[in-house]
Design a protein around this motif. Structure first.
Motif, PDB file in Angstrom:
ATOM      1  N   LEU B  18       0.840  -1.194   0.000  1.00 48.10           N
ATOM      2  CA  LEU B  18       0.000   0.000   0.000  1.00 48.10           C
ATOM      3  C   LEU B  18       0.873   1.241   0.000  1.00 48.10           C
ATOM      4  N   PRO B  19       0.432   2.295  -0.651  1.00 45.44           N
ATOM      5  CA  PRO B  19       1.186   3.550  -0.580  1.00 45.44           C
ATOM      6  C   PRO B  19       1.052   4.151   0.811  1.00 45.44           C
ATOM      7  N   PRO B  20       2.070   4.855   1.255  1.00 42.13           N
ATOM      8  CA  PRO B  20       1.960   5.493   2.562  1.00 42.13           C
ATOM      9  C   PRO B  20       0.895   6.572   2.507  1.00 42.13           C
ATOM     10  N   ARG B  21       0.190   6.713   3.556  1.00 35.43           N
ATOM     11  CA  ARG B  21      -0.814   7.779   3.567  1.00 35.43           C
ATOM     12  C   ARG B  21      -0.902   8.382   4.952  1.00 35.43           C
ATOM     13  N   LEU B  22      -1.324   9.624   4.951  1.00 35.94           N
ATOM     14  CA  LEU B  22      -1.424  10.338   6.224  1.00 35.94           C
ATOM     15  C   LEU B  22      -2.716   9.957   6.904  1.00 35.94           C
ATOM     16  N   PRO B  23      -2.785  10.170   8.193  1.00 33.34           N
ATOM     17  CA  PRO B  23      -4.063   9.917   8.866  1.00 33.34           C
ATOM     18  C   PRO B  23      -5.148  10.781   8.247  1.00 33.34           C
ATOM     19  N   ARG B  24      -6.291  10.189   8.168  1.00 39.00           N
ATOM     20  CA  ARG B  24      -7.336  10.794   7.369  1.00 39.00           C
ATOM     21  C   ARG B  24      -8.123  11.796   8.193  1.00 39.00           C
ATOM     22  N   ARG B  25      -8.315  12.962   7.630  1.00 35.98           N
ATOM     23  CA  ARG B  25      -9.251  13.913   8.226  1.00 35.98           C
ATOM     24  C   ARG B  25     -10.609  13.652   7.607  1.00 35.98           C
ATOM     25  N   PRO B  26     -11.638  14.244   8.157  1.00 38.09           N
ATOM     26  CA  PRO B  26     -12.952  13.987   7.554  1.00 38.09           C
ATOM     27  C   PRO B  26     -13.046  14.488   6.119  1.00 38.09           C
ATOM     28  N   GLY B  27     -12.278  15.488   5.772  1.00 35.97           N
ATOM     29  CA  GLY B  27     -12.404  16.060   4.431  1.00 35.97           C
ATOM     30  C   GLY B  27     -11.464  15.477   3.400  1.00 35.97           C
ATOM     31  N   ASP B  28     -10.808  14.397   3.705  1.00 32.02           N
ATOM     32  CA  ASP B  28      -9.872  13.789   2.754  1.00 32.02           C
ATOM     33  C   ASP B  28     -10.582  12.757   1.905  1.00 32.02           C
ATOM     34  N   VAL B  29     -10.416  12.869   0.596  1.00 30.97           N
ATOM     35  CA  VAL B  29     -11.013  11.861  -0.292  1.00 30.97           C
ATOM     36  C   VAL B  29      -9.890  11.262  -1.125  1.00 30.97           C
ATOM     37  N   TYR B  30      -9.663   9.984  -0.947  1.00 28.78           N
ATOM     38  CA  TYR B  30      -8.677   9.289  -1.761  1.00 28.78           C
ATOM     39  C   TYR B  30      -9.399   8.643  -2.933  1.00 28.78           C
ATOM     40  N   VAL B  31      -9.029   9.047  -4.134  1.00 36.17           N
ATOM     41  CA  VAL B  31      -9.733   8.557  -5.320  1.00 36.17           C
ATOM     42  C   VAL B  31      -9.092   7.253  -5.765  1.00 36.17           C
ATOM     43  N   ASN B  32      -9.914   6.294  -6.110  1.00 37.60           N
ATOM     44  CA  ASN B  32      -9.353   5.053  -6.646  1.00 37.60           C
ATOM     45  C   ASN B  32     -10.053   4.671  -7.926  1.00 37.60           C
ATOM     46  N   GLY B  61      -5.209  11.878  -5.634  1.00 35.95           N
ATOM     47  CA  GLY B  61      -5.175  10.845  -6.678  1.00 35.95           C
ATOM     48  C   GLY B  61      -3.758  10.408  -6.901  1.00 35.95           C
ATOM     49  N   LEU B  62      -3.559   9.117  -7.062  1.00 40.02           N
ATOM     50  CA  LEU B  62      -2.211   8.578  -7.228  1.00 40.02           C
ATOM     51  C   LEU B  62      -2.164   7.784  -8.521  1.00 40.02           C
ATOM     52  N   GLY B  63      -1.136   8.071  -9.333  1.00 44.43           N
ATOM     53  CA  GLY B  63      -0.904   7.273 -10.538  1.00 44.43           C
ATOM     54  C   GLY B  63      -2.065   7.336 -11.500  1.00 44.43           C
ATOM     55  N   LEU B  64      -2.632   6.209 -11.766  1.00 40.10           N
ATOM     56  CA  LEU B  64      -3.714   6.105 -12.737  1.00 40.10           C
ATOM     57  C   LEU B  64      -4.924   6.933 -12.315  1.00 40.10           C
ATOM     58  N   ALA B  65      -5.058   7.141 -11.035  1.00 43.47           N
ATOM     59  CA  ALA B  65      -6.251   7.832 -10.545  1.00 43.47           C
ATOM     60  C   ALA B  65      -6.117   9.344 -10.614  1.00 43.47           C
ATOM     61  N   ILE B  66      -4.987   9.851 -11.118  1.00 43.38           N
ATOM     62  CA  ILE B  66      -4.814  11.310 -11.197  1.00 43.38           C
ATOM     63  C   ILE B  66      -5.877  11.913 -12.104  1.00 43.38           C
ATOM     64  N   ASN B  67      -6.059  11.291 -13.264  1.00 45.06           N
ATOM     65  CA  ASN B  67      -7.052  11.786 -14.214  1.00 45.06           C
ATOM     66  C   ASN B  67      -8.415  11.874 -13.574  1.00 45.06           C
ATOM     67  N   SER B 118       3.641   9.549  -9.405  1.00 51.36           N
ATOM     68  CA  SER B 118       3.134  10.912  -9.284  1.00 51.36           C
ATOM     69  C   SER B 118       1.789  10.901  -8.575  1.00 51.36           C
ATOM     70  N   ALA B 119       1.528  12.010  -7.931  1.00 48.59           N
ATOM     71  CA  ALA B 119       0.247  12.122  -7.245  1.00 48.59           C
ATOM     72  C   ALA B 119      -0.245  13.547  -7.357  1.00 48.59           C
ATOM     73  N   ILE B 120      -1.513  13.703  -7.197  1.00 49.97           N
ATOM     74  CA  ILE B 120      -2.096  15.052  -7.216  1.00 49.97           C
ATOM     75  C   ILE B 120      -2.965  15.225  -5.984  1.00 49.97           C
ATOM     76  N   HIS B 121      -2.912  16.420  -5.428  1.00 51.17           N
ATOM     77  CA  HIS B 121      -3.751  16.737  -4.275  1.00 51.17           C
ATOM     78  C   HIS B 121      -4.498  18.011  -4.614  1.00 51.17           C
ATOM     79  N   ILE B 122      -5.782  17.942  -4.711  1.00 51.37           N
ATOM     80  CA  ILE B 122      -6.579  19.114  -5.107  1.00 51.37           C
ATOM     81  C   ILE B 122      -7.388  19.572  -3.911  1.00 51.37           C
TER      82      ILE B 122
END
Lengths: 1007, 131
Positions: B18-32, B61-67, B118-122
């Protein structure tokens, strides 16, 4: 009147007084008197039978006795019944009566005899009323609106007129109640001493874990494998436990797992152990990272030199890290962890392999002996004197020792340590010596880091105490060891910055020495949450993730038995700890024990979650924590107080189901424990089935389910073998064979870039020879049963060939994989000829509706099914036509015959011999709705050809659809794959035993 | 990063962690890529909408999920009638692939191999009150 009705009447009349019928002398006269006394009614109704008056009398009486209440109802009931009987009787003599009565109408009636007769009748009726015929208690006969809460407890809640009866009933019930320990009041029973004695007695048969009492208060307990284990929580928590596994932290007590320790020279151990496992099934004991002690390994054991047949079971193992470096001949310590149901098989096999037969006397530690003596004494006292006396005896003596030391685990006189003269290998059974808890879920890091605080370093002994922590003080004097401890501590701290255990290498071992976790127990149950501050882009974390924990940090003092013993014996009791807490100057402040604080060596082992398959990587990963015995509850409560939810065996089963891994011992049909389990399960299910009334049972014969309660693996494989032979004969084999061989030779030369796992030509050749060897082996031992395919390479190839090559939802696979698949198609053909009786572990996920159940059937879809599916995307699946139950008729016939026989027997006892002879003739009792024992061809019994069975199946909360795990026959699988179109590869049909509906499912082999 | 010598073939299996990830806040959405696009979009809308409890959300979004992450953010903005502002950041995420030995050969293989993606954070937040 039919027999049954008569019986019913007899039952009803059971408690009726027999003297109701009138004496014959007053018979003729009473009607006359009625004529005189009763008015004109009998005149108006001249049709009345011989005893019309009696019924009328009843009526009158009823009116006289009119009183509200249920008892009256009963009266009514009885009088009615009686009435009816009277009438019935009267009806018999009615015709005659009609002719006679009018003629023989008496002229007068003697009042005294008539009154006597009536009095007798009334008496009889009163008697009948006071006696009750049903089994129910008084308050149960009350109408609903008159019932009150706790009526059985308090008589005064009943209507007054019923109290007397109720009181009698209550007295009776008191007498019937089992008397338990009458000489002890509750206070005495609950006294600590007696409680401990009682607990020790109760865990003689089934061993308790250290967390037993905690579990028993909150879980449904089951007795399994010689232990008392928590099955599932009594609260509703199915989904909550799933959420804990995926998002938070689930805690399980796995202390019932058995640890076998092997001590000996590394070469010796490896040489022998290599014969018990195969490199085909994955890394063995000699795998480099495992051998160094860095990682925990897992593998499957076979009987010596018997691979792939005599399967023993799956195990995990840990090597103790080497103390010195580079010396291979030094003695090493190896722990093999097994499931308790597999332990005996594995232990006996290990003993025979290492020729360890001599028990080591010195191994038995002292506390066991003393405890045993004490127990013996108490036992003797119990036999000799009364219980009271025994108590006195004990009062003089010391308190009975609490049995935490894992004493009850083995037969006391039996040794648990064996050595070999020739090799010097020592095998010891460390069951219950080391506790094992499992934390599952991403937040297990937070829970661990909050609960465990690494031990502080002391160089001076705590005053007064001699034993406590002396090993730790010794250790702290060595600067090297101190630095090692600090490194371990640093790595442990890093865990806080990692969000999920699955980010770390699978099976990572971290040794640690921690302080007493009870000291910093929070006041309330709280939930450990990750701290964002710890998540800095740390170079150290990255290094840990890439390189894992260094070898030396895997070292722990838990390997040293003397230290473990010291730690167990010098545990500060809960009572003392609370006392010290009470003496704090500021109530509620942190307790600081200083050098007196216990230091506990532990071992942390990462458990990889879901490793196989594409989706949900790392799901259900976590940490196992190994503790020295005696410290169970001291660690358990802090874990629970940090928000870990506790699961039982059921949760463990679900965990493995969602991980799609086989569960021990349910999913190992080829090992002795698995066979045993299947038998037990069949008995349980059969008993459950038989308990239902025959009309309410599912008729499995009609449903076309041959074996609803067990999976007939042996027969399935045999039938496929026969089937395969028949197929082969029909097809001209020789040309196909040569062709396939040719393609196989060519194919490995194709380049397969972009893949790490490749089969080079050499490998292929190796495989071929190996297959041939296997063929020989099989030829030698075809008579034996089936086995499960665990060869990784073959499984990989199979798995590739199961995937659809083109489809709508499918992402385009790399061309190389396609190429590989093409190869396997043909390469696999010769393989299955060498494996005639092989099962393959598969996972199935349903395309649409349906949740599969245990023992669901996996079948091959036909061409028409695919056509239907193509036509209609919402097509659920075909239906099995109803079968006819040919046995029903037979059963009925048998029943009738039996009945006749019984009747005949009642008439003449001489016929019994013949009946017995008949009973012997019948091979087995036929059960309605089940196929009798010699099953027909299981594969072709239904409209779709059977491929295998499901061993675990349910709606998967993780995948969001029905999922099943099970075994299919390899021959059948290959046969199916060869005939399926490319885009429909791996589609099968699933049918649950109690349904006629087939459902589509996708078959996957995950390696 | 410089590729080390390729591991001896056929002995290692690669398992993605799994990719490392930060602890999730309520407003975090990880796209898959597994979840339906519509479902992910509606989740974001719910978070931003009344009762969602988030003034701003962060779409990762990470990798393929950036789009897909970009797509979701743009859809949100289009549906928000100009009330939403986007702030995009790109980053590189270090990944580790576990290497699993398939035999017992003494190659002393590393436990993992590093890889970057690559990753994107919007950051999607409500714009200041329109003039």
């Amino acid at each position: 009147m039919s027999n049954a009705r008569e019986k019913k009447r007899a039952k009803k009349m059971r408690n009726q007084p027999a003297s109701v019928t009138l004496s014959s002398d007053c018979g003729p006269c009473h009607s006359g008197i009625q004529h005189h006394n009763g008015g004109s009614r009998s005149f108006q109704t001249p049709k009345q039978d011989l005893h019309p008056d009696s019924s009328q009398e009843f009526q009158q009486q009823r009116h006289q006795h009119q009183s509200p209440g249920p008892s009256y109802r009963k009266e009514q009931y009885f009088s009615k019944g009686q009435n009816r009987v009277e009438r019935g009787r009267g009806r018999g003599g009615w015709r005659g009566g009609r002719q006679n009565v009018s003629q023989e109408m008496p002229k007068y009636v003697t009042a005294s005899t008539f009154a006597q007769a009536r009095a007798a009748e009334i008496n009889a009726m009163l008697k009948a009323v006071t006696q009750k015929s049903s089994n129910s208690l008084v308050f149960q006969t009350l109408p609903r609106h008159m019932r009150r809460r706790a009526m059985s407890h308090n008589i005064k809640r009943l209507p007054r007129r019923l109290r007397e009866i109720a009181r009698k009933e209550a007295e009776k019930a008191v007498h019937q109640k089992k008397e338990h320990s009458k000489n002890k009041c509750r206070k005495a029973r609950r006294r600590h001493v007696n409680l401990v004695v009682e607990f020790n007695r109760r865990q003689k048969k089934n061993i308790w874990l250290e967390t037993h009492i905690w579990h028993a208060k909150r879980f449904h307990m089951v007795k399994k494998w010689g232990y008392c284990l928590g099955d599932r929580p009594t609260t509703k928590s199915y989904r909550a436990c799933y959420r804990a596994m995926t998002k938070h932290c689930l805690l399980q007590d796995l202390s019932y797992y058995c640890c076998l320790e092997l001590n000996g020279k590394e070469e010796e151990l490896l040489k022998v152990l290599a014969r018990m496992c195969s490199i085909d099934t994955g890394p063995t004991f000699a795998a480099v990272p495992c051998l160094s002690g860095r990682l925990q390994g897992s593998l499957v054991l076979y009987r010596v030199d018997r691979y792939p047949e005599d399967f023993l079971g799956p195990i995990t193992f840990i090597w103790k890290p080497k103390a010195g470096s580079g010396i291979t001949s030094e003695t090493r310590q190896l722990w093999i962890w097994t499931h308790p149901s597999l332990k005996q098989d594995i232990l006996t096999e290990l003993k025979t392999v290492f020729q360890c037969s001599e028990p080591v006397e010195t191994c038995s530690p002292e506390p066991i002996v003393t405890l045993l003596q004490e127990e013996k004494q108490t036992d003797v006292a119990m036999i000799v004197g009364k219980k009271r006396k025994r108590e006195d005896n004990e009062g003089e003596k010391a308190l009975p020792v609490k049995k935490i030391i894992g004493d009850g685990t083995r037969v006391p006189l039996q040794s648990y340590c064996w050595t070999s003269q020739t090799t010097g290998v020592v095998i010891s059974d460390l069951t219950m010596e080391i506790l094992r808890y499992r934390l599952i879920g991403p937040l297990s890091h937070c829970v661990l880091t909050e609960v465990l605080k690494t031990a502080s370093i002391h160089t001076e002994m705590a005053d007064g105490e001699t034993e406590l922590n002396n090993w730790w003080v010794e250790n702290c004097k060595n600067s090297e060891k101190v630095s090692l401890h600090q490194r371990q501590e640093a790595i442990f701290e890093l865990l806080q910055g990692i969000s999920s255990p699955s980010e770390i290498a699978a099976g990572t071992i971290l040794g640690l020495t921690v302080g007493d976790p009870r000291v910093n127990l929070p006041k309330k149950r709280s939930k450990a949450m990750p701290n964002p501050e710890k998540y800095q882009d740390n170079e150290k974390v990255r290094q840990l993730l890439l390189e894992g924990v260094p070898v030396e940090c895997a070292h722990s003092f838990i390997w040293d038995q003397t230290i473990c013993k010291n730690v167990t014996e010098n545990k500060i009791s809960e009572q003392d700890l609370n006392h010290m807490r009470g003496e704090l100057l500021v109530p509620g402040s942190q307790l600081d024990l200083g050098p007196c604080e216990s230091k506990i060596p532990i071992l942390l082992v990462q458990q990889p979650g879901k490793v196989a398959g594409e989706d949900r990587p790392g799901w259900g990963s976590g940490w196992d924590i190994y503790l020295p015995k005696g410290w169970g509850m001291a660690f358990w409560i802090p874990f629970v107080y940090r928000g870990a939810r506790v699961g039982g065996l059921q949760e463990g089963l679900k965990h493995s189901e969602y991980k799609r891994t086989p569960y021990v011992p349910n999913d190992f049909p080829d090992c002795p424990a698995g066979i045993q389990f299947a038998k037990e399960l069949e008995n349980i299910l059969l008993e459950k089935f038989k308990r239902r009334p025959p009309a309410k049972r599912a008729n499995y014969v009609k449903l076309g389910t041959l074996a609803p309660f067990l999976c007939p693996w042996g027969q399935l494989t045999r039938d496929w073998e026969v089937r395969n032979k028949a197929l082969e004969e029909s097809v001209v084999t020789s040309s196909a064979d040569s062709k396939s061989c040719a393609t196989e030779r060519q194919v490995p030369c194709e380049p397969k870039p972009g893949l790490i796992i490749e089969d080079s030509q050499g490998d292929m050749m190796e495989e071929m020879t190996e297959i041939q060897n296997l063929c020989k082996e099989d030829g030698a031992a075809t008579s034996s049963g089936f086995f499960v395919l665990r060869n990784r390479k073959l499984l990989k190839q199979l798995s590739a060939s199961c995937r659809p090559t083109c489809g709508k939802g499918q992402r385009v696979r790399p061309a190389s994989k396609l190429g590989q698949k093409e190869m396997t198609e043909d390469a696999l053909l010769p393989i299955f000829k060498c494996y005639p009786r092989v099962l393959v572990w598969v996972s199935l996920s349903l395309l649409r509706k349906g949740s599969p159940e245990l023992h669901a059937m996996i079948c091959i879809p036909t061409q028409e099914d695919f056509l239907q599916l193509n036509k209609d995307q919402l097509f659920c699946g075909p239906k099995e036509p109803k079968h006819s139950d040919t046995f029903k008729h037979k059963i009925l016939k048998l029943k009738e015959r039996k009945k006749k026989k019984n009747n005949g027997k009642a008439l003449e006892s001489g016929a019994s011999d013949a009946l017995e002879a008949k009973a012997v003739e019948e091979p087995k009792e036929l059960i309605l709705g089940l196929w009798p024992d010699p099953l027909p061809d299981v594969t072709s019994h239904c409209s779709r050809i059977l491929l295998g069975f499901v061993t675990q199946g349910d709606f998967s909360l993780a995948a969001g659809c029905g999922e099943a795990l099970g075994f299919v026959n390899l021959t059948g699988l290959l046969h199916m794959l060869s005939s399926q179109p490319a885009d429909k590869k791996g589609l099968v049909l699933l049918r649950t035993p109690a349904s006629l509906q087939y459902r589509f499912a996708r078959l996957n082999i995950e390696v | 990063m410089a590729e080390p010598a390729p591991p001896p073939a056929a002995e290692l299996a690669l398992r993605r962690r799994l990719p490392p990830r930060l602890p999730r806040r309520p407003g975090d959405v990880y796209v898959n890529m597994q979840t339906d696009f519509k479902a992910q979009l509606s989740r974001c809308q719910k978070l931003l909408g009344p009762g969602g409890g988030c003034a701003e959300i962060c779409i990762h979004g990470l990798g393929l999920a950036i789009n897909r992450a970009i797509n979701i953010a743009l859809q949100l903005q289009a549906g928000g009638a100009g009330a939403l502002q986007l702030h995009a950041h790109t980053s590189t995420v270090p990944l580790a692939d576990g290497l699993e030995p398939r035999g017992d050969e003494d190659g002393r293989p590393p436990l993992a191999r590093a890889r970057n993606n690559s990753a994107i954070h919007i950051r999607v937040c409500r714009a200041a009150a329109p003039p």
